[in-house]
Design a protein around this motif. Structure first.
Motif, PDB file in Angstrom:
ATOM      1  N   TYR A 179       4.460 -14.088   8.135  1.00 46.16           N
ATOM      2  CA  TYR A 179       4.110 -15.214   7.154  1.00 46.16           C
ATOM      3  C   TYR A 179       5.271 -14.949   5.642  1.00 46.16           C
ATOM      4  O   TYR A 179       5.922 -16.352   5.084  1.00 46.16           O
ATOM      5  CB  TYR A 179       2.644 -15.550   6.597  1.00 46.16           C
ATOM      6  N   CYS A 183       9.024 -16.895   4.529  1.00 49.03           N
ATOM      7  CA  CYS A 183       9.218 -17.189   3.601  1.00 49.03           C
ATOM      8  C   CYS A 183      10.730 -16.721   2.807  1.00 49.03           C
ATOM      9  O   CYS A 183      10.665 -17.390   1.420  1.00 49.03           O
ATOM     10  CB  CYS A 183       8.367 -16.491   2.482  1.00 49.03           C
ATOM     11  N   GLN A 187      13.419 -17.789  -0.295  1.00 47.29           N
ATOM     12  CA  GLN A 187      14.247 -16.687  -1.818  1.00 47.29           C
ATOM     13  C   GLN A 187      15.282 -16.428  -2.323  1.00 47.29           C
ATOM     14  O   GLN A 187      15.799 -16.241  -2.819  1.00 47.29           O
ATOM     15  CB  GLN A 187      13.261 -15.175  -1.763  1.00 47.29           C
ATOM     16  N   CYS A 403      10.188 -12.326  -5.839  1.00 49.25           N
ATOM     17  CA  CYS A 403       9.272 -12.900  -4.685  1.00 49.25           C
ATOM     18  C   CYS A 403      10.080 -12.265  -4.050  1.00 49.25           C
ATOM     19  O   CYS A 403       9.270 -11.894  -2.669  1.00 49.25           O
ATOM     20  CB  CYS A 403       9.136 -14.653  -4.715  1.00 49.25           C
ATOM     21  N   TRP A 453      11.587 -23.427   5.383  1.00 44.30           N
ATOM     22  CA  TRP A 453      11.386 -23.594   4.662  1.00 44.30           C
ATOM     23  C   TRP A 453       9.879 -24.294   4.638  1.00 44.30           C
ATOM     24  O   TRP A 453       9.240 -23.911   3.768  1.00 44.30           O
ATOM     25  CB  TRP A 453      11.631 -25.180   2.988  1.00 44.30           C
ATOM     26  N   SER A 456       6.520 -22.570   5.129  1.00 49.55           N
ATOM     27  CA  SER A 456       5.936 -20.906   3.381  1.00 49.55           C
ATOM     28  C   SER A 456       4.442 -22.411   3.860  1.00 49.55           C
ATOM     29  O   SER A 456       2.966 -21.936   3.268  1.00 49.55           O
ATOM     30  CB  SER A 456       6.296 -21.424   3.315  1.00 49.55           C
ATOM     31  N   ASN A 460       0.628 -20.541   4.580  1.00 45.11           N
ATOM     32  CA  ASN A 460      -0.069 -20.917   3.441  1.00 45.11           C
ATOM     33  C   ASN A 460      -1.640 -21.290   3.774  1.00 45.11           C
ATOM     34  O   ASN A 460      -2.268 -20.226   3.771  1.00 45.11           O
ATOM     35  CB  ASN A 460      -0.107 -21.635   2.191  1.00 45.11           C
TER      36      ASN A 460
END
Length: 514
Positions: A179, A183, A187, A403, A453, A456, A460
């Motif tokens: 995960y 992500c 970032q 992050c 992207w 994410s 989640n």
């Protein structure tokens, strides 16, 4: 290089549809969708909101009754021998929570679901505070000591609660690491693009993405990230201790100035948010479920309550009682959504840029330019415009960078459930840095990894589907720990309090206190 990016995008082309399917299920099935009222609620929303409501009642609304106590614990000065202080753990968790999602997530939710989505973000956050409390307490109960640090979180309490099976801890660790890795490109992309945007504001010129400037900035970001990440959790917290308060206070100050400059628009904000929560305009599909789904979905993207992804920082704290860190985890959700996301909502809604001829562009991936467009509307023809845009972009940069650090650090903690030797930890750090660098290269190449992207969102909901049931399995232990904490009779917390015998750290701590 372009062919490489196109290949990656094509490989992950299934992620967006899969993510949407899981978030919408079973509202994407006609017979369910036709059920009055219930047909508006997906399983994900029922699971998240339902769990938050259930835990709130079972805990006696701890997020309200013990909020002041949590603030006291947060600000209390204390010496720490092992791990980090509760305040440092709060800043570390906020480094993950208060991220780009607080700007682009809210902007996107309003673009798709209308202003009413912000109301449902508040509701999901309020009840999410109870879920965050549960996660934080479980992380503390089952944390483990490693030299001068504590390690714990979802992979640790998941293993203990599901029969202490080694493979379960490894699976949950890998799930979180994957995960985080999916992500991290976003970032890295966000950090370097925001630095470039700030340089453009200062110089008044446009800087092409494949210029020497971006290569130098990208290299410096990776070097700085590596220096901090390889210093371990304590070094990371030294940086987050400094950056999180600065970025939070700065962002709050900037938005408050914008609100003061536009006091006359405040009634419109509340009218559209509360009106749109129950009567969405036809432009947004006219479906109540769309507004609610966007609020819950983007609320989770921002505050991460229910995912278990913030539990690593909760476990790292040297708390006097497990429930202390649960309250602090709850406050983290409050700061993230009720405060920071609401401020973003003020700017977007008061500027009212998401409708009209160019409304479709607001559903595009890159929401930061749309947010700065709102700032321009709220500061027309004033010198404040460039200043405010620069400061917001700086906050966005700090949001993304913290992050970045948080995801690498939490991946390191999760990796301890696989193997605790330095080689394993360093391999995870190196892979994370490489993936972040890949995101930076995307920016330099002028490309967007839209499908990655989208991962994410998929990450989640997948982690929610694994974590929330585990929280239910451990709920009785949290309830027992909470009763002991509320009783406040001076007895130390031990395994016996919750009816177990494997909380080694707490048992050893109680013996030392005698």
């Amino acid at each position: 290089m372009e062919s490489v990016f196109e290949a990656v995008n094509s490989v992950f082309s299934f992620i967006g549809p899969l993510s949407d399917f899981l978030w919408d299920f079973p509202t994407n099935i006609e017979w369910y969708r036709n059920i009055p009222l219930l047909g508006n609620f997906s399983f994900a929303i029922i699971l998240l909101l339902g769990s938050g409501i259930f835990f709130s009642f079972k805990l006696g609304f701890m997020q309200v009754t013990h909020f002041k106590k949590g603030i006291h614990v947060l600000t209390e000065e204390r010496a720490v021998e092992t791990g980090i202080s509760p305040l440092a753990a709060f800043f570390l968790s906020s480094a993950m929570r208060v991220g780009p999602g607080n700007i682009i997530g809210v902007t996107g939710a309003i673009a798709v679901g209308g202003p009413g989505a912000l109301f449902w973000m508040w509701i999901s956050a309020f009840f999410g505070m109870a879920v965050a409390y549960m996660e934080g307490v479980l992380a503390q109960i089952f944390k483990e000591k490693k030299e001068d640090e504590f390690v714990g979180g979802l992979p640790f309490y998941g293993r203990k609660l599901l029969g202490n099976k080694v493979w379960i801890g490894i699976f949950l660790s890998i799930l979180y690491i994957l995960y985080a890795l999916c992500c991290l490109p976003a970032q890295g992309f966000n950090v370097v693009s925001s630095v470039g945007r700030m340089a453009e504001i200062v110089t008044g010129t446009s800087i092409v993405s494949n210029s020497v400037f971006y290569y130098v900035v990208g290299a410096l970001i990776i070097i700085l990230t590596a220096v901090i990440a390889f210093g371990g959790i304590r070094k990371v917290t030294k940086w987050t201790d400094k950056m999180v308060p600065v970025m939070a206070v700065l962002y709050i100050a900037v938005v408050f100035i914008l609100i003061i400059l536009n006091l006359g628009r405040i009634p419109y904000f509340f009218q559209t948010v509360f009106g749109g929560a129950f009567k969405p305009e036809a432009f947004f599909g006219g479906v109540f479920g769309t507004v609610l789904a966007q609020g819950v979905k983007r609320g989770l993207m921002s505050n991460e309550a229910g995912q278990g992804t913030i539990t690593m920082s909760a476990a790292a704290a040297d708390a006097k009682h497990p429930c202390e860190q649960g309250m602090i985890a709850s406050i983290g959700v409050f700061l993230d959504t009720i405060v920071i996301c609401t401020l973003t909502g003020f700017v977007v809604v008061m500027a009212h840029c998401w409708t009209g001829a160019e409304s479709e562009a607001w559903a595009a991936l890159d929401k930061l330019p749309k947010f700065t467009e709102s700032i321009a509307v709220l500061t027309p023809g004033t010198a404040f415009n460039a200043v405010m845009t620069f400061l917001v972009t700086l906050c966005f940069c700090l949001f993304a960078f913290t992050c970045l650090l948080g995801m690498i650090s939490f991946s390191e903690i999760a990796a301890n459930r696989i193997r605790k030797d330095r080689l394993c930890i360093n391999i995870v750090r190196c892979i994370a840095l490489f993936v972040a660098a890949f995101g930076i290269l995307c920016n330099i190449a002028g490309l967007e990894l839209g499908n990655l992207w989208a991962f994410s969102d998929l990450g989640n909901i997948l982690i929610v589907f694994f974590n929330v049931p585990i929280v239910y399995v451990g709920a009785k232990y949290v309830f027992r720990a909470t009763r002991h904490y509320k009783k406040n009779d001076g007895t130390p917390f031990t395994s016996k309090i919750i009816g177990r015998s494997d909380c080694q750290f707490w048992d050893e701590r109680a013996k030392k206190m005698k």
